[in-house]
Design an enzyme around this catalytic site. Structure first.
Site, PDB file in Angstrom:
ATOM      1  N   SER A 269     -24.122  31.227  55.024  1.00 14.75           N
ATOM      2  CA  SER A 269     -25.150  31.454  54.010  1.00 14.75           C
ATOM      3  C   SER A 269     -25.693  32.865  54.147  1.00 14.75           C
ATOM      4  O   SER A 269     -25.650  33.470  55.225  1.00 14.75           O
ATOM      5  CB  SER A 269     -26.303  30.459  54.183  1.00 14.75           C
ATOM      6  OG  SER A 269     -27.085  30.774  55.328  1.00 14.75           O
ATOM      7  N   ASP A 270     -26.180  33.406  53.035  1.00 20.31           N
ATOM      8  CA  ASP A 270     -26.988  34.615  53.144  1.00 20.31           C
ATOM      9  C   ASP A 270     -28.238  34.242  53.933  1.00 20.31           C
ATOM     10  O   ASP A 270     -28.604  33.067  54.057  1.00 20.31           O
ATOM     11  CB  ASP A 270     -27.355  35.144  51.761  1.00 20.31           C
ATOM     12  CG  ASP A 270     -27.684  36.636  51.782  1.00 20.31           C
ATOM     13  OD1 ASP A 270     -27.927  37.180  52.873  1.00 20.31           O
ATOM     14  OD2 ASP A 270     -27.694  37.245  50.710  1.00 20.31           O
ATOM     15  N   PHE A 271     -28.909  35.228  54.485  1.00 23.85           N
ATOM     16  CA  PHE A 271     -30.011  34.950  55.395  1.00 23.85           C
ATOM     17  C   PHE A 271     -31.164  34.266  54.677  1.00 23.85           C
ATOM     18  O   PHE A 271     -31.678  34.780  53.690  1.00 23.85           O
ATOM     19  CB  PHE A 271     -30.482  36.245  56.059  1.00 23.85           C
ATOM     20  CG  PHE A 271     -29.563  36.707  57.161  1.00 23.85           C
ATOM     21  CD1 PHE A 271     -28.239  36.324  57.182  1.00 23.85           C
ATOM     22  CD2 PHE A 271     -30.030  37.515  58.178  1.00 23.85           C
ATOM     23  CE1 PHE A 271     -27.399  36.726  58.194  1.00 23.85           C
ATOM     24  CE2 PHE A 271     -29.196  37.926  59.196  1.00 23.85           C
ATOM     25  CZ  PHE A 271     -27.876  37.543  59.211  1.00 23.85           C
ATOM     26  N   PHE A 272     -31.540  33.093  55.180  1.00 22.79           N
ATOM     27  CA  PHE A 272     -32.556  32.223  54.598  1.00 22.79           C
ATOM     28  C   PHE A 272     -32.101  31.647  53.264  1.00 22.79           C
ATOM     29  O   PHE A 272     -32.907  31.225  52.451  1.00 22.79           O
ATOM     30  CB  PHE A 272     -33.893  32.956  54.452  1.00 22.79           C
ATOM     31  CG  PHE A 272     -34.385  33.598  55.714  1.00 22.79           C
ATOM     32  CD1 PHE A 272     -34.965  32.840  56.711  1.00 22.79           C
ATOM     33  CD2 PHE A 272     -34.251  34.961  55.912  1.00 22.79           C
ATOM     34  CE1 PHE A 272     -35.403  33.428  57.884  1.00 22.79           C
ATOM     35  CE2 PHE A 272     -34.688  35.560  57.074  1.00 22.79           C
ATOM     36  CZ  PHE A 272     -35.272  34.788  58.078  1.00 22.79           C
ATOM     37  N   GLY A 273     -30.770  31.634  53.050  1.00 20.26           N
ATOM     38  CA  GLY A 273     -30.215  31.126  51.805  1.00 20.26           C
ATOM     39  C   GLY A 273     -29.611  29.736  51.929  1.00 20.26           C
ATOM     40  O   GLY A 273     -28.737  29.374  51.135  1.00 20.26           O
TER      41      GLY A 273
END
Length: 884
Positions: A269-273
């Site tokens: 995932s993208d960060f915090f995604g």
């Protein structure tokens, strides 16, 4: 085989930000400990047997492997010798760790600059250099390249993507990935999968797009990259596509990526995604980033498994564990060891690295206009350099996750001086979005040999500190833009990230006058001058775009300063968790700045007078990493502040003005008709200034071609009405008519067309030949350099269906080659492409690609609007197909 040895060792507690596990709650930083320990030497070149290891993993260990340990490391399993690996941004280099106080790195030209080279071999060489950089940053997985589509000119991260055209974006991506993965030691990460083409409300925005547009435009560069380079990792984007977040979207992650494309790499995932536990696991997300995990904590997953909530099974987890292990196997076998080296250094800062970066930056520069032959410049001319970008230190790269501390930076002014010698210079106008540069101009009492301020780190705020509370760290900070998103320290709680910093130093103004101070923060901040509160960005805060749109709007104040007087400046900072408006996006950020208040009209008048007194003018304008950045989109296409007034005044004073624009995406040029020479220089990385000077003085003959169409004004672009989120969704109303596809279909004028770029020489095209067989389209054309100097030309091939059964673009780029020719020389340039890829559209009813029978034109030329030769061929039978 293994051997156990008992040793005693003096151990200096390292900076644990560089390791996946906290080494202990030590109050000392760099403390010396004498420790007895046993060292087990393992034959780490042994085969990394995924099946065997998988059988030995406990369920808890499996769960740990599918979530990151911290900001830049995966979890490992020490008892089974499964190593943690390090991942790092990114799009235009390899930062390593961290954004804050990180190790300097090689900064490459931005994405649109690299794509504008139209040079696949050069881009592969750039990828190889990125891999070398990764080795010097202790990185095994590079989070790049970015291969999203530039729907419109205002996208905050448009600068780090490659093109509006999916074919160019896909082939540029494939070239970079092939270079990165050539050594077998480093993995590349395609991002952001998919439709992360703007930043407005990006965590919740729902991209509503037809399946046809999704396939032909937005998924296509990913498909091409998978087909031609097999990236080991793909990062999902923040947004939703047609109602479902990409990190848990079964259509994208399973049906397309796995079932159709047969891709077997690892997703992250993208960060915090990541937005869920069960849907993300069941629908295809392999690793949640960053750590510590929110949704894959053992206690959560254990409960879900035992209670059967969401129908989660261990088999669902096993799928992801195997993919993580397969990636580790690739890295282990490429390196011959499970002991990954996380050491970071600057040893790749070499003349050879500089040469490669300079070449890449120079070849991406686009000569957009040169109607009087003003360029190249002569060293015999009397030259003055004007403009805010000439000496700017924030125009080497865009902002956000592309940010890095470069090995060094050559500004355009310095590059011209390196080539020409000393020149007169005037700034002309200010173009900052928010004030910065305060700490860079200060001194401190910790190290008088260095500029910057003393930064003292505490676990408590000033009001709560006791007399015996000691700081846990002290540093000298010489940068006024500080991103702490990935900041970690053994003394700081990894979950709350609560800490405080007191910045203290001294400022001595050069001139007497009124000065504006500014502050924007993710967290809280108070600024004092000689003990008097000047700015309060703590008591009341308003959300702005700073720090990935988690911070405040800029708060400013004006005060009078006397030249030569020493002022004490103090900034009291509280980390991100103290913010009244921010979101959970790391440990925080701060930007503080200062500027002497000037009269813009007087500065422009002075610049015009200086321009009039010289033979030639180099006028450096554009944007910077605060105007184009991850976290927010631009409000408009206009140049900042008084830039246009400056350009108009200088052109009127001296028509022999070369305008050098630096931006990652298009800007409006209302003065374009009056300008004789315009150069698009992008963000060139470390070697920006030298590369610009090389082109201006003819040491490098320009050969860049625009990877994006340059509209006259923002209202002309196809996404103008739909480039923002409204009530949770954004409608991709332009459908497949993105970029030049739209302008050509509507016969709309543009400032400069896609693929455009001039040279200091001329090229002649002749003798086009076209042939097809069942699978392949082959074309060849004779290209001659009929000018006076050697140069490079990009031969572009477009396909145009003659009588399609559905509405289709007028023409689409399907092949290109770059050829270098000496003056008077010729070469036959061959272009080849898969027939079905060149001619197909996506049929939404059949849910397959359709290679439609009929006649097709082959258009070959120097740009999408400069077609030199045409040919024709026929497809006899309609064919439907899927996959790569």
């Amino acid at each position: 085989m293994c051997q156990t040895i008992l040793l005693s060792y003096d151990l200096r507690i390292p900076d644990t930000r560089y390791f996946p596990k906290n080494l202990g709650n030590y109050s000392g930083w760099g403390e010396i400990l004498s420790l007895p320990f046993t060292l087990t030497v393992i034959n780490s070149t042994a085969n990394f047997d995924v099946d065997k290891l998988f059988q030995e993993l406990t369920t808890e260990e499996k769960v740990s492997l599918i979530a990151a340990a911290n900001f830049y490391h995966s979890n490992g399993v020490e008892r089974l010798d499964i190593p943690s690996f390090r991942f790092s941004d990114g799009p235009n280099g390899v930062r390593g760790t961290l954004m804050f106080f990180g190790v300097p790195a090689a900064c490459f030209p931005n994405g649109t600059s690299l794509a504008s080279t139209f040079n696949k071999d050069l881009l592969k060489e750039c990828g190889e250099l990125m891999s070398v950089e990764a080795e010097h940053k202790g990185v095994q997985v590079i989070m790049g390249p970015t291969t999203n589509i530039q729907r419109g000119p205002l996208g905050g991260r448009g600068f780090e993507s490659y093109s509006e055209d999916p074919y160019l974006a896909g082939m540029a991506t494939a070239s970079i990935v092939s270079g990165i993965q050539k050594s077998g030691k480093v993995a590349s990460t395609l991002k952001h999968y998919v439709c992360n083409d703007f930043d407005h409300e990006r965590f919740s925005s729902d991209s509503r797009v037809t399946e046809r547009a999704l396939r032909e435009i937005y998924l296509e560069p990913f498909r091409l990259a998978v087909k031609y380079s097999q990236p080991k990792v793909i990062m999902t984007s923040y947004n939703k596509v047609n109602g479902v977040h990409c990190s848990e979207n079964p259509h994208l992650l399973q049906e397309v990526l796995r079932d159709e494309w047969k891709w077997d790499g690892m997703t992250m995932s993208d960060f915090f995604g990541t937005y869920s536990s069960v849907p993300a696991i069941k629908n295809g997300l392999d690793i949640e980033c960053p750590g510590p995990t929110k949704f894959r904590r053992w206690e959560i997953i254990k409960h879900l498994l035992q209670s059967k909530e969401g129908n989660l099974s261990e088999e669902d987890i096993d799928v992801h564990v195997r993919r993580v292990l397969n990636l580790i196997k690739y890295l282990v076998e490429g390196r011959g060891t499970t002991k990954f080296d996380f050491t970071q250094d600057e040893k790749n800062n070499t003349p050879e690295t500089s040469r490669k970066l300079r070449k890449a930056a120079g070849e991406g520069i686009v000569l957009m206009k040169n109607d009087t032959g003003l360029l190249p410049l002569s060293k015999k001319d009397s030259i003055v350099v004007i403009g805010p970008n000439a000496a700017a230190f924030n125009a080497y790269s865009g902002g956000g996750s592309a940010t890095m501390d470069p090995y060094y930076l050559v500004t355009p002014l310095q590059g011209i001086k390196n080539k020409f010698g000393d020149v007169d210079y005037a700034v002309g106008c200010y173009t900052y979005k928010a004030l910065s540069g305060l700490f860079e101009g200060m001194t401190n009492d910790l190290d008088s040999s260095k500029p910057g301020v003393r930064a003292t780190f505490y676990l408590k705020g000033k009001e709560d500190r006791l007399a015996d509370d000691k700081p846990y760290d002290v540093k000298v900070i010489d940068k006024s833009v500080i991103f702490l998103a990935d900041y970690e320290h053994p003394a700081v709680d990894l979950r709350t990230k609560l800490f405080y910093i007191d910045f203290e130093g001294f400022y001595v103004p050069e001139f007497t006058g009124d000065y504006k101070f500014g502050c924007q923060v993710f967290g809280t901040a108070l600024i004092y001058i000689d003990g008097k509160l000047l700015i309060d960005d703590q008591t009341k805060q308003t959300r702005g775009t700073f720090c990935f749109s988690s911070g405040t709007v800029e708060v400013t104040a004006v005060t009078h300063l006397e030249a030569g007087r020493k002022y004490k400046v103090t900034v009291e900072y509280g980390s991100g968790i103290t913010s009244k408006v921010g979101t959970d996006f790391g440990a925080g950020g701060l930007q503080v700045g200062i500027s002497r208040i000037i009269d813009p009209a007087e500065e422009i008048k002075h610049a015009a007078a200086l321009a009039k007194s010289h033979d030639k003018v180099v006028l450096c304008i554009g944007l910077s990493n605060e105007w184009e950045s991850e976290g927010y989109d631009r409000d408009d296409m206009k140049l900042p502040r008084e830039t246009n007034q400056l350009v108009e005044a200088v052109l009127e004073a001296n028509p022999n003005t070369v305008i050098v624009n630096q931006s990652g995406m298009p800007v409006e040029m209302p003065w374009l008709k009056d300008a004789h020479s315009v150069v698009q220089a992008w963000y060139g990385g470390n070697e920006s200034g030298n590369a610009i000077a090389d082109v201006l003085f003819g040491d490098v003959v320009p050969s860049g071609k625009l990877a994006i169409t340059w509209p006259i004004k923002n209202e002309d672009n196809p996404a103008f009405l739909n480039f923002h989120t409204e009530k949770g969704r954004v409608l991709y109303g332009e459908d497949v008519f993105v970029g030049y596809r739209y302008y050509q279909k509507l016969q709309r004028d543009v400032a400069f067309p896609f693929g455009h770029g001039l040279s200091y020489t001329e090229f002649k095209y002749e003798n086009l030949k076209v042939a097809t067989d069942k699978d392949t389209l082959n074309a060849s054309v004779k290209v001659s350099n009929v000018g006076q100097v050697a140069g490079k030309e990009v031969v572009q091939l477009y396909i145009s269906p003659v009588a399609p059964s559905i509405i289709r673009p007028v023409a689409e780029l399907k092949a290109f080659e770059k050829v270098e020719l000496k003056a008077g020389k010729s070469a036959v340039v061959s272009l080849s492409t898969d027939l079905k890829h060149a001619c197909s559209y996506f049929d939404e009813f059949a849910h397959k690609w359709c290679l439609e029978a009929g006649k097709y034109k082959v258009l070959v030329g120097s740009s999408s609007a400069d077609i030199r030769l045409t040919g024709e061929f026929t497809v006899d039978t309609t064919v439907f197909w899927t996959g790569l």
